[in-house]
Design a protein around this motif. Structure first.
Motif, PDB file in Angstrom:
ATOM      1  N   LEU A   1      -5.089  -7.242   6.447  1.00  0.00           N
ATOM      2  CA  LEU A   1      -6.355  -7.113   6.069  1.00  0.00           C
ATOM      3  C   LEU A   1      -7.307  -6.483   6.729  1.00  0.00           C
TER       4      LEU A   1
ATOM      5  N   ASN B   1      -9.053  -2.765   6.324  1.00  0.00           N
ATOM      6  CA  ASN B   1     -10.455  -3.470   6.060  1.00  0.00           C
ATOM      7  C   ASN B   1     -11.307  -1.980   5.428  1.00  0.00           C
TER       8      ASN B   1
ATOM      9  N   PRO C   1      -7.304   2.670  -0.709  1.00  0.00           N
ATOM     10  CA  PRO C   1      -6.157   1.775  -1.457  1.00  0.00           C
ATOM     11  C   PRO C   1      -4.793   2.407  -1.104  1.00  0.00           C
TER      12      PRO C   1
ATOM     13  N   GLN D   1      -8.033 -12.654  -1.986  1.00  0.00           N
ATOM     14  CA  GLN D   1      -8.237 -11.472  -1.361  1.00  0.00           C
ATOM     15  C   GLN D   1      -7.270 -10.464  -0.909  1.00  0.00           C
TER      16      GLN D   1
ATOM     17  N   GLU E   1      -5.481  -9.429  -4.390  1.00  0.00           N
ATOM     18  CA  GLU E   1      -6.295  -8.423  -5.159  1.00  0.00           C
ATOM     19  C   GLU E   1      -6.451  -7.113  -4.570  1.00  0.00           C
ATOM     20  N   LYS E   2      -6.625  -7.171  -3.270  1.00  0.00           N
ATOM     21  CA  LYS E   2      -6.687  -5.889  -2.524  1.00  0.00           C
ATOM     22  C   LYS E   2      -5.449  -5.270  -2.568  1.00  0.00           C
TER      23      LYS E   2
END
Length: 631
Positions: free
Chosen positions: A330, A334, A338, A358, A361-362
């Motif tokens: 993550l 950051n 995508p 988090q 979904e990311k």
């Protein structure tokens, strides 16, 4: 026919029964968890049947692997960097290993240590040795000096195979190990890239002169499914690492069970950057290639920035993780565009609830298979339906079939509490307790093989738990479960904590610091760091005469401990608090932690830039607290 009064009486009795203690919620819970429980039932039955058939047929990991070689010899077993290892190629390498070490005089029951980075040959070496009945002890590549010597000797190894990356580490302890022969296996086939130390045998060169043809019946050993296959090391709750015994049936149960959990198909590819000396990477990951015909992509060492790149490169559909990995990924992505990848599911342990949504979904992850378990444990479980934060589930109505329980325990020591009859007491819903699993040596699923050290094995067994004569495996972990049967991890009891994905033994770190400083009163414990998974190490050292040299201590600790075990904080004290029975008050020290607002003693932190200890100031303390300084 019953009268209306009888019918009314029956209805009244049933109504009272189901209303008492809200038993009517059973129907709601059953309806809510039916899909989950049915899927869990199917996985359990498939795994149990597979294990049972393997036992009846006396199939071993080797025999199943060789059947896959015959089935699809040209299919990719492992993908590594720019290499593709087919099943036929891997089997030839295994045969070379088996033939060479048999000619060297090693035989069934012997143990050989393996210290090598992640690569296909890693699996090929232990799989090849198993063809002649030799057990392989998988050594943590972070170990040096005394911890390394202890681990190798704990497995009663007769020699060690190691990569050139660890040649100097092994050279430093060669006298302590006392082996006649040491086998250096260079990671590269390009001669100019390496130098084999003169006192060691060049294993790669030796293998080049060995045939990889199928072993004759005279060359191989008839193994039993209950024979030891590997030793995988665990910190346990006290002392130095212990060699957990992994038999063929246990390896098969773990690996094949995960195949059913993940619903893997022949065209799936699993990605693992996890170390192969741990059960997660070595059994659950690599085991998919060895036993299920699933292609596995390996990486030498985890890289946050390359995680998704690798998954895209190898077209991976499933990937492994540990909690720290997810946080690092993550952070690395950051402010990045995508990422595109074909991964549908991730498998692992330690994904914190705060990161769960988090992360998924990311990175558009559909399925998370968070699991709980230990290499040697029999209280393992897994989360099948993406329940955020849960490490697994066991339906209340199925506890008889999978006897895992939570029992009341002392919150400081982790010791189970007993009633007036001397029996343990089960916890209620949402009540934290010590996780235990019933031992049944007649059933492979619930058989506890323990460790190479029988005394260490006995320490993990609880006797007369609910009935006189019964035995349970003590996980050493505190969990809590809700009315739906989900389990959530709370804490680790005893003298270990987890940091950077590794278990750290406080007793081991205390012993190293005491030997280096000659100061007897040293206490080590884990402390929580904001925005970090697990607990960082902290040492409280009594130095009444101001004789402690922090610079010397820092260098010595780094030379004698794996990087993850180096304490992040040092508290220097004039005296240490003791109980009435002269026991160190570790709980009190742990409660103080590194909070400079509560502690008057000087506290130092490990500065990664300086590569040594520096005084913890209020400014640094605040930066650690708000997450602007990484440790």
């Amino acid at each position: 026919m019953p009268s209306s009064w009888t019918v009314l009486a029956v209805i009244t009795v049933l109504t009272i029964y189901f209303c008492k203690n809200k038993r009517y919620r059973w129907f709601y819970i059953f309806a809510k968890t039916f899909r989950r429980d049915f899927r869990g039932f199917i996985v359990y039955v498939k795994t149990a049947i597979t294990a049972r058939l393997a036992k009846i047929r006396n199939e071993t990991v080797v025999s199943v692997f060789e059947s896959l070689v015959k089935k699809h010899p040209e299919k990719a077993a492992f993908l590594f960097e720019d290499e593709t290892w087919t099943y036929a190629e891997l089997n030839k390498f295994c045969n070379k290993i088996a033939r060479y070490f048999r000619n060297e005089g090693y035989q069934k029951g012997d143990c050989i240590a393996l210290m090598l980075e992640n690569r296909p040959e890693y699996v090929g070496i232990w799989l090849g040795l198993s063809k002649i009945g030799v057990v392989t002890a998988l050594i943590n590549t972070n170990l040096t000096n005394d911890p390394l010597v202890h681990s190798v000797l704990a497995g009663k190894c007769k020699t060690i195979i190691f990569g050139s990356l660890y040649a100097n580490v092994v050279k430093n302890v060669a006298k302590d190990l006392g082996f006649k022969s040491f086998y250096q296996f260079h990671e590269s086939t390009t001669k100019e890239d390496f130098e084999v130390l003169p006192e060691f045998i060049d294993l790669r060169s030796k293998l080049s002169n060995i045939s990889g043809d199928i072993l004759s019946s005279r060359e191989r050993v008839l193994a039993d499914i209950q024979d030891p296959l590997l030793y995988i090391y665990t910190s346990g709750t006290t002392g130095l690492p212990k060699a957990a015994v992994v038999t063929s049936i246990r390896y098969m149960f773990a690996a094949r069970g995960m195949t059913f959990v993940l619903r893997l198909k022949s065209n799936d590819v699993l990605y693992t950057p996890l170390p192969l000396y741990h059960s997660a990477g070595g059994m659950l990951g690599a085991g998919q290639a060895v036993l299920s015909g699933i292609t596995v992509a390996l990486r030498k060492k985890f890289s946050a920035s390359n995680y998704w790149k690798d998954c895209a490169k190898y077209n991976c559909t499933v990937a492994q993780y540990i909690g720290e990995i997810c946080r690092y990924i993550l952070v690395a992505h950051n402010n990045v565009e995508p990422v595109k990848h074909p991964v549908r599911a991730i498998l692992g342990n330690g994904l914190r609830p705060q990161l769960w949504k988090q992360f998924t979904e990311k990175f558009k992850i559909k399925e998370v298979y968070e699991l709980y378990g230990a290499t040697e444990g029999i209280a393992n479980m897994i989360n099948l339906d993406n329940q955020v934060g849960a490490v697994g589930f066991i339906p209340w109505h199925a506890r008889w079939a999978y006897p895992v329980s939570l029992v009341k325990c002392n919150e400081n020591t982790g010791e189970p509490l007993r009633d007036e009859n001397g029996h343990c007491m089960e916890c209620g819903i949402n009540e934290p307790g010590l996780l235990i699993g019933k031992i049944n040596q007649k059933k492979s699923i619930f058989a506890f093989q323990g460790y190479a050290d029988q005394k260490a094995t006995e320490k993990k067994i609880l006797h007369n738990v609910f009935h006189d004569g019964d035995s349970y495996f003590n996980s050493g972990d505190v969990l809590v479960n809700d009315e739906y049967g989900y389990f959530y991890f709370r804490d680790r009891t005893g003298d270990t904590f987890r940091w950077k994905g590794e278990n750290v033994s406080t007793a081991e770190v205390e012993a190293v610091i005491s030997n280096l400083t000659q100061l007897s009163d040293t206490v080590v414990f884990g402390v929580e760091i904001p925005n970090s998974e697990g607990r960082a190490g902290m040492a409280a050292i009594v130095d009444a005469h101001n004789s402690l040299d922090l610079h010397l201590l820092s260098n010595s600790i780094k030379n004698n401990l794996p990087s993850y075990a180096v304490p992040m904080f040092i508290r220097v004290m004039n005296s240490v608090p003791l109980t009435g029975t002269f026991k160190l008050k570790k709980i009190e020290l742990q409660a103080d932690g590194y909070d400079i607002n509560k502690v008057n003693d000087k506290i130092y932190f490990y500065d990664t830039k300086l590569k040594g200890y520096a005084e913890l100031t209020k400014d640094i303390y605040e930066k650690i607290g708000n997450g602007t300084m990484n440790l």
